[in-house]
Scaffold this motif. Sequence first.
Motif, PDB file in Angstrom:
ATOM      1  N   HIS A   1       0.886  -1.188   0.094  1.00  0.00           N
ATOM      2  CA  HIS A   1      -0.077  -0.060   0.191  1.00  0.00           C
ATOM      3  C   HIS A   1       1.062   1.033  -0.014  1.00  0.00           C
ATOM      4  O   HIS A   1       1.696   1.176   0.891  1.00  0.00           O
ATOM      5  CB  HIS A   1      -0.708  -0.022   1.292  1.00  0.00           C
TER       6      HIS A   1
ATOM      7  N   ASP B   1       0.541   5.318  -0.464  1.00  0.00           N
ATOM      8  CA  ASP B   1      -0.180   6.615  -0.686  1.00  0.00           C
ATOM      9  C   ASP B   1       0.723   8.034  -0.734  1.00  0.00           C
ATOM     10  O   ASP B   1       1.239   8.095   0.404  1.00  0.00           O
ATOM     11  CB  ASP B   1      -1.212   6.730   0.425  1.00  0.00           C
TER      12      ASP B   1
ATOM     13  N   LYS C   1      -1.985  -1.558  -3.948  1.00  0.00           N
ATOM     14  CA  LYS C   1      -2.816  -0.248  -3.759  1.00  0.00           C
ATOM     15  C   LYS C   1      -2.125   0.922  -3.791  1.00  0.00           C
ATOM     16  O   LYS C   1      -0.969   0.957  -3.045  1.00  0.00           O
ATOM     17  CB  LYS C   1      -3.683  -0.039  -2.435  1.00  0.00           C
TER      18      LYS C   1
ATOM     19  N   PHE D   1      -2.209   5.329  -4.365  1.00  0.00           N
ATOM     20  CA  PHE D   1      -2.933   6.585  -4.373  1.00  0.00           C
ATOM     21  C   PHE D   1      -2.111   7.653  -4.729  1.00  0.00           C
ATOM     22  O   PHE D   1      -1.144   7.885  -3.921  1.00  0.00           O
ATOM     23  CB  PHE D   1      -3.428   6.558  -2.855  1.00  0.00           C
TER      24      PHE D   1
ATOM     25  N   TYR E   1      -6.095   3.402  -7.210  1.00  0.00           N
ATOM     26  CA  TYR E   1      -7.339   3.616  -6.759  1.00  0.00           C
ATOM     27  C   TYR E   1      -7.462   5.285  -6.589  1.00  0.00           C
ATOM     28  O   TYR E   1      -6.678   6.127  -6.410  1.00  0.00           O
ATOM     29  CB  TYR E   1      -7.465   3.352  -5.001  1.00  0.00           C
TER      30      TYR E   1
ATOM     31  N   LYS F   1     -10.328   8.618  -5.409  1.00  0.00           N
ATOM     32  CA  LYS F   1     -11.563   8.788  -4.578  1.00  0.00           C
ATOM     33  C   LYS F   1     -12.770   9.142  -5.197  1.00  0.00           C
ATOM     34  O   LYS F   1     -12.679  10.053  -6.383  1.00  0.00           O
ATOM     35  CB  LYS F   1     -11.184   9.927  -3.475  1.00  0.00           C
TER      36      LYS F   1
ATOM     37  N   GLU G   1     -15.266   7.703  -0.833  1.00  0.00           N
ATOM     38  CA  GLU G   1     -14.854   6.493  -0.765  1.00  0.00           C
ATOM     39  C   GLU G   1     -13.767   6.064  -1.731  1.00  0.00           C
ATOM     40  O   GLU G   1     -13.754   6.826  -2.853  1.00  0.00           O
ATOM     41  CB  GLU G   1     -15.662   5.308  -0.574  1.00  0.00           C
ATOM     42  N   TYR G   2     -12.687   5.363  -1.518  1.00  0.00           N
ATOM     43  CA  TYR G   2     -12.082   4.884  -2.845  1.00  0.00           C
ATOM     44  C   TYR G   2     -12.305   3.842  -3.423  1.00  0.00           C
ATOM     45  O   TYR G   2     -12.755   2.919  -2.810  1.00  0.00           O
ATOM     46  CB  TYR G   2     -10.494   4.732  -2.015  1.00  0.00           C
ATOM     47  N   LYS G   3     -12.214   3.960  -4.695  1.00  0.00           N
ATOM     48  CA  LYS G   3     -12.612   2.785  -5.751  1.00  0.00           C
ATOM     49  C   LYS G   3     -11.212   2.529  -6.533  1.00  0.00           C
ATOM     50  O   LYS G   3     -10.593   3.268  -6.920  1.00  0.00           O
ATOM     51  CB  LYS G   3     -13.758   3.308  -6.418  1.00  0.00           C
ATOM     52  N   LYS G   4     -11.155   1.226  -6.610  1.00  0.00           N
ATOM     53  CA  LYS G   4     -10.272   0.958  -7.809  1.00  0.00           C
ATOM     54  C   LYS G   4     -10.732   1.377  -9.176  1.00  0.00           C
ATOM     55  O   LYS G   4     -11.649   1.175  -9.455  1.00  0.00           O
ATOM     56  CB  LYS G   4     -10.127  -0.886  -7.809  1.00  0.00           C
ATOM     57  N   VAL G   5      -9.492   1.516  -9.749  1.00  0.00           N
ATOM     58  CA  VAL G   5      -9.651   2.289 -11.076  1.00  0.00           C
ATOM     59  C   VAL G   5      -9.992   1.111 -12.087  1.00  0.00           C
ATOM     60  O   VAL G   5      -9.601  -0.080 -12.110  1.00  0.00           O
ATOM     61  CB  VAL G   5      -8.255   2.868 -11.692  1.00  0.00           C
TER      62      VAL G   5
END
Length: 146
Positions: free
Chosen positions: A75, A77, A98, A100, A125, A127, A131-135
Amino acid sequence: MHWDEKILSKVNSKLEEFLYSSRRGNECNNYEISPRAFLLPANNSLRKLQLKGAQLNSSVFKEILKLNDFSSLAHLDVERNSLEDIPNLKTNLSNLEKLFVEHNPNLSCECPTLYNLQDMKNVLYIKHIYEYKKVSANFYLPYFLI
């Protein structure tokens, strides 16, 4: 002001998460990250790295990637920074799940950055509302960069 060197190093190589977030992002952060703030050895345990609003620019980001073994990182970010481009991350971040990168206003729309982001779409991902969503496979990159 600069972050101290070796914030993450051999001494704390068993750390699984390092989370930094400036509430106000770029405009109120008086710290600059030294590339040597992170000097993690091979076989470290870091799985999550959050550097939100840390005034991180691309040259420092690339140097951090070069100086460290992030093979366990799942992850990442780096939202609300000053990144100008996104390097090819697959080489250094082979286990990334993930990513960001939103709200980097200096992020280039030139081919290398767009190609590298497109190449990472399986872990990218964004926003969406709160909420965050997978592209998805057919996402629109310029919208994403805003």
